[in-house]
Design an enzyme around this catalytic site. Structure first.
Site, short mmCIF file in Angstrom:
data_model
loop_
_atom_site.label_atom_id
_atom_site.label_comp_id
_atom_site.label_asym_id
_atom_site.label_seq_id
_atom_site.Cartn_x
_atom_site.Cartn_y
_atom_site.Cartn_z
N ASP A 51 -4.61 -10.00 -8.55
CA ASP A 51 -4.94 -9.02 -9.59
C ASP A 51 -3.77 -8.21 -10.14
O ASP A 51 -3.45 -8.30 -11.33
CB ASP A 51 -6.05 -8.09 -9.09
CG ASP A 51 -5.77 -7.46 -7.72
OD1 ASP A 51 -4.72 -7.78 -7.13
OD2 ASP A 51 -6.59 -6.65 -7.27
N GLU A 86 -12.26 0.09 -10.60
CA GLU A 86 -11.82 -0.82 -11.66
C GLU A 86 -12.71 -0.81 -12.90
O GLU A 86 -12.22 -0.89 -14.03
CB GLU A 86 -11.70 -2.25 -11.11
CG GLU A 86 -10.60 -2.45 -10.09
CD GLU A 86 -10.98 -2.00 -8.69
OE1 GLU A 86 -10.08 -1.81 -7.85
OE2 GLU A 86 -12.20 -1.84 -8.43
N ARG A 110 0.57 3.81 -3.23
CA ARG A 110 -0.08 5.09 -2.93
C ARG A 110 0.93 6.20 -2.65
O ARG A 110 0.84 7.29 -3.23
CB ARG A 110 -1.03 4.94 -1.74
CG ARG A 110 -2.09 3.88 -1.93
CD ARG A 110 -3.22 4.04 -0.94
NE ARG A 110 -4.01 2.81 -0.81
CZ ARG A 110 -5.25 2.76 -0.37
NH1 ARG A 110 -5.87 3.87 -0.02
NH2 ARG A 110 -5.90 1.60 -0.25
N GLU A 122 0.82 -1.21 0.00
CA GLU A 122 0.00 0.00 0.00
C GLU A 122 0.85 1.26 0.00
O GLU A 122 0.54 2.24 -0.70
CB GLU A 122 -0.94 0.01 1.21
CG GLU A 122 -1.98 -1.09 1.21
CD GLU A 122 -3.05 -0.91 0.14
OE1 GLU A 122 -3.08 0.16 -0.50
OE2 GLU A 122 -3.86 -1.83 -0.05
#
Length: 582
Positions: free
Chosen positions: A345, A480, A216, A212
């Site tokens: 993913d 998405e 980010r 993360e």
């Protein structure tokens, strides 16, 4: 005898009375003085408070004046470079032109005011302006009620803390930097920059998620630097990168999932039973660490991430795919679970995007051969059709599961990107047909609900028609599906993708607008208009991804052109390194 004492008592009483009177007079005089002094002190306190308030206001005016002077100095400098006839008014309306890059990175529309309502949005510029208005609403709510904290609790107008980031470290500010720039929100970007410069401290004795923080924070700072060339953002990228790279200090080089931002101590998630790394987390850092090496000249970042990836990529693959877990010691592929939703993913996303980042469209290279082979097996084992809708399910415990994560809806956009520069016409058709089919399915999951927004997990079992699976009917402002609308619009120019994107804008504004910002929905098959169906967290990725992709869908192709930029998995655009294959 008794009469003597009576006379003596009268005399003494008189004396005592005089003494008492004098004492009372002194006490009254004293207390009057004390009361007067207190009154003076109270007046002084009020005056002092007033002076402090005036001083605060003067300091604010000083800061504002400083910003104005700085802005005017930039404009004067820029005006000297302008050809005759170019007005300062145009310069103010188009902030990107103050230091123009080779291609546009802002679609801010001079003269197009934000429409008052959805009904007023009858042109593409007005639709883009309305999305910018949504960004303004989301940002202002965060700025007023949660400034410096990670996210806004929009329904209750307070802050929300996400411990994945390691501290109270302004996740929304950093995640939104490039969106603010792209939308031409100069004042908001200046506020964000000031907070980063004066308040952000990543040297905290706290543990955060390497994944993360990479996508980010590191991605956010690198993108902001690439777009603005502001050295502050490069310094912050190097600061956080130097802390995150310590997570790769393991015997195999495969990174720990968590790292202490102060001392570099790493560990894996406690809930992961084996000594394993999660596929999507360890395999979604190449772009960020590679570009950090490019802009700093220090190869330790790219060397660390490539060592880990090379170990994993050379492992033998069952079914030709990569499972959800990787052994931390050897890099061996673990488990029999395969999915392109949660835990898989973005690994599959970066197989395409890292090739793209390295300038892959310029030549046919080994990087492309890898993901071409992997996606051939994905098509065989995971992609199915039900009632005319193509979806991607999971393999778990050796069996196929008819569920599709909203997270997997990114695939439409990624595979349309993969169709560009395919080896031949058959390869281009292979990717573009899957991309269109999966995007159509994700749109169907939106269109069939009461709110017009899709569930977190779709159920494609017999007759389920993509309904929310079990307790997964929620929508938490995820990007998405609209991400795929953006890519398919850019590459195909089919109007339906813009229409679908506008449908999503209307649904979010109608059902998710809440309190001081935007909320998710707990159940997409219920309305969000009555306030009883809200998930109150305004996720930072709503500003970083969802609103950015919607805005760009209604922007011209030369705003963040896809031949010059690649988006990381948090939608932070990073420059393509074209020179690598020249």
């Amino acid at each position: 005898m008794f009469s003597f004492f009576r006379r003596r008592g009268g005399l003494l009483g008189t004396v005592f009375g005089i003494i008492l009177a004098v004492s009372l007079w002194f006490n009254l005089t004293y207390y009057e003085t004390v009361i007067h002094d207190h009154q003076l002190l109270a007046r002084d306190a009020v005056a002092l408070q007033s002076l402090k308030a005036k001083n605060t206001e003067l300091q604010k005016q000083k800061v504002d004046l400083g910003r104005t002077v700085e802005m005017l100095q930039r404009e004067v400098s820029a005006l000297k470079k302008l050809p005759r006839g170019r007005s300062a008014e145009v310069l103010r309306a188009d902030p990107v032109q103050r230091n123009p890059p080779p291609r546009r990175v802002s679609a801010d529309s001079p003269g197009v005011a934000a429409p008052a309502s959805l009904a007023d949005c009858d042109t593409v510029p007005k639709k883009r302006a309305f999305v910018k208005k949504m960004m303004k609403t989301a940002w202002d709510g965060y700025h007023e009620h949660a400034w410096g904290y990670n996210e806004l609790d929009a329904a209750s107008s307070t802050f929300h803390q996400n411990t994945l980031f390691g501290s109270n470290s302004g996740a929304t500010i950093i995640d939104a930097l490039d969106t603010l720039h792209i939308m031409g929100m100069a004042d908001e970007l200046a506020d964000a920059r000031e907070w980063v410069a004066t308040k952000l401290n990543m040297d905290v004795d706290k543990t955060g998620s390497v994944f993360e923080l990479t996508i980010r924070y590191l991605g956010g700072f690198l993108s902001a630097y690439a777009l603005t060339k502001d050295k502050l953002f490069l310094e912050k990228a190097q600061d956080i990168g130097s802390r995150l790279v310590k997570a790769f200090d393991t015997p195999s080089g495969i990174p720990n999932a968590l790292v202490n931002l102060h001392n570099g101590h790493g560990e894996k998630f406690g809930w992961v039973r084996c000594n394993c790394a999660i596929l999507s987390e360890m395999g979604t850092m190449q772009i960020e660490f590679d570009y950090l090496s490019v802009v700093t000249g220090d190869d330790k970042y790219v060397n660390a991430v490539n060592k880990a990836m090379n170990l994993v990529l050379k492992q033998p693959r069952t079914n030709g795919m990569f499972p959800n877990f990787v052994d931390m010691s050897s890099g061996a592929l673990q488990s029999s679970d395969y999915r392109l939703g949660a835990m898989g993913d973005s690994f599959y996303e970066y197989l395409v995007k890292y090739w793209r980042y390295q300038g892959g469209l310029d030549t046919w290279n080994e990087g492309r051969a890898l993901f071409d082979d992997v996606y051939k097996h994905v098509k065989t084992h995971l992609i199915k059709e039900e009632d005319g809708h193509m979806y991607i399910g999971d393999l778990a415990g050796g069996g196929f599961q008819t569920r599709m994560d909203h997270l997997a809806c990114f695939l439409g956009g990624t595979l349309m990107m993969a169709s560009q520069g395919a080896k031949d016409a058959d390869g281009e058709k292979f990717y573009s047909e899957i991309a269109a089919g999966l995007t159509d399915t994700c749109h169907h999951s939106y269109a069939r609900t009461t709110s017009g927004l899709g569930p977190d997990i779709m159920d494609w079992g017999g007759g389920r028609d993509g309904r929310g699976l079990g307790g997964n009917q929620f929508y938490w402002l995820r990007p998405e599906t609209v991400e795929s609308y953006f890519y398919l619009w850019r590459y195909t120019k089919e109007q339906k993708y813009r229409d679908w994107a506008w449908d999503a804008v209307k649904a979010i504004e109608t059902h998710c607008r809440c309190g001081s910002g935007y909320c998710g929905l707990n159940n997409v098959d219920r309305s969000g208009t009555d306030g009883t169906n809200w998930h109150s967290t305004q996720e930072s990725f709503f500003l970083a991804e969802t609103l950015k992709y919607l805005y760009l869908t209604f922007s011209d192709d030369d705003v963040i052109p896809l031949d010059d930029w690649v988006f990381n998995t948090e939608a932070h655009p990073i420059p393509v390194q074209k020179n690598r294959n020249q």
